[in-house]
Scaffold this motif. Structure first.
Motif, mmCIF file in Angstrom:
data_model
loop_
_atom_site.group_PDB
_atom_site.id
_atom_site.type_symbol
_atom_site.label_atom_id
_atom_site.label_comp_id
_atom_site.label_asym_id
_atom_site.label_seq_id
_atom_site.Cartn_x
_atom_site.Cartn_y
_atom_site.Cartn_z
ATOM 1 N N HIS A 189 -5.015 1.217 1.566
ATOM 2 C CA HIS A 189 -3.826 0.428 1.238
ATOM 3 C C HIS A 189 -3.381 -0.322 2.492
ATOM 4 N N PRO A 190 -3.186 -1.644 2.393
ATOM 5 C CA PRO A 190 -2.890 -2.429 3.594
ATOM 6 C C PRO A 190 -1.552 -2.111 4.252
ATOM 7 N N HIS A 191 -0.616 -1.531 3.507
ATOM 8 C CA HIS A 191 0.716 -1.290 4.070
ATOM 9 C C HIS A 191 1.052 0.190 4.216
ATOM 10 N N LEU B 121 -4.886 -8.564 -0.480
ATOM 11 C CA LEU B 121 -3.634 -8.521 0.280
ATOM 12 C C LEU B 121 -2.515 -9.278 -0.424
#
Length: 196
Positions: free
Chosen positions: A36-38, A65
């Motif tokens: 997960h990018p965040h 994203l």
């Protein structure tokens, strides 16, 4: 015109559990599993599953994203990982978070950890079996033993030609469960890899 009852054959393009695209060979379905990018931390133990809507290039593709994931897999922290929580991310009223051990329950009280059942988004119960059918690494069946899906590994003797050679095959009748199947299979593979 495409013949009826063609299964969805999703090429697992890297074979890497936490970072791969699953692309149907007939261009009907494109899913991505990635950190997960965040939400990922130093352990990279928070993964997201995205519906990509079209095939990704072989090069770095960051379209996810700009998307909201369909599922977030938040694995446990600490040495060897652990089971955490699966979050089905849908419109806010339908969002659902379930502990992974409750989502994927052992099929028998004293049964092996690699034989588990889950309730799909259609309310029906399905089960994953490990190496129970020749040629299948993982097999998903209904309560009455109808084939739902299976994950197969490329044989070491078969050349890869820049692809992993691993595939997830989903029978056409269960294509509506593709997100459930990718999520549950990813957790099952994680359980196997970490001996949970």
């Amino acid at each position: 015109m495409r013949p009826h009852h063609i299964p969805y054959v999703l090429e697992d393009r890297t074979g890497v559990m936490a970072m791969s695209d699953f692309d149907d060979i007939y261009d009907r379905l494109f899913l991505r599993v990635t950190p997960h990018p965040h939400l990922s931390n130093a352990n990279n133990n928070v993964w997201a599953i995205y519906n990509m809507e079209r095939r990704s290039s072989r090069h770095s593709d960051t379209r996810h994203l700009d998307r909201h994931p369909s599922v977030i897999l938040e694995f446990g922290t600490g040495p060897g990982g652990g089971l955490g929580t699966v979050h089905f991310v849908r419109p806010p009223a339908a969002s659902l978070s379930i502990p992974m051990a409750r989502y994927l329950r052992k099929t028998a009280l004293f049964g092996g950890s690699l034989y588990r059942k889950f309730t799909g988004s259609d309310g029906q119960e399905y089960r994953w079996l490990y190496k129970s059918i020749e040629g299948h690494e993982w097999t998903c069946l209904t309560d009455d033993n109808s084939l739902v899906a299976y994950y197969s590994l490329r044989l070491p003797s078969v050349p890869a030609y820049n692809v992993s050679g691993n595939t997830l095959t989903i029978t056409e009748a269960f294509a509506h469960l593709s997100i459930d199947l990718i999520a549950s299979l990813t957790i099952m593979r994680y359980i196997a890899e970490h001996n949970l």
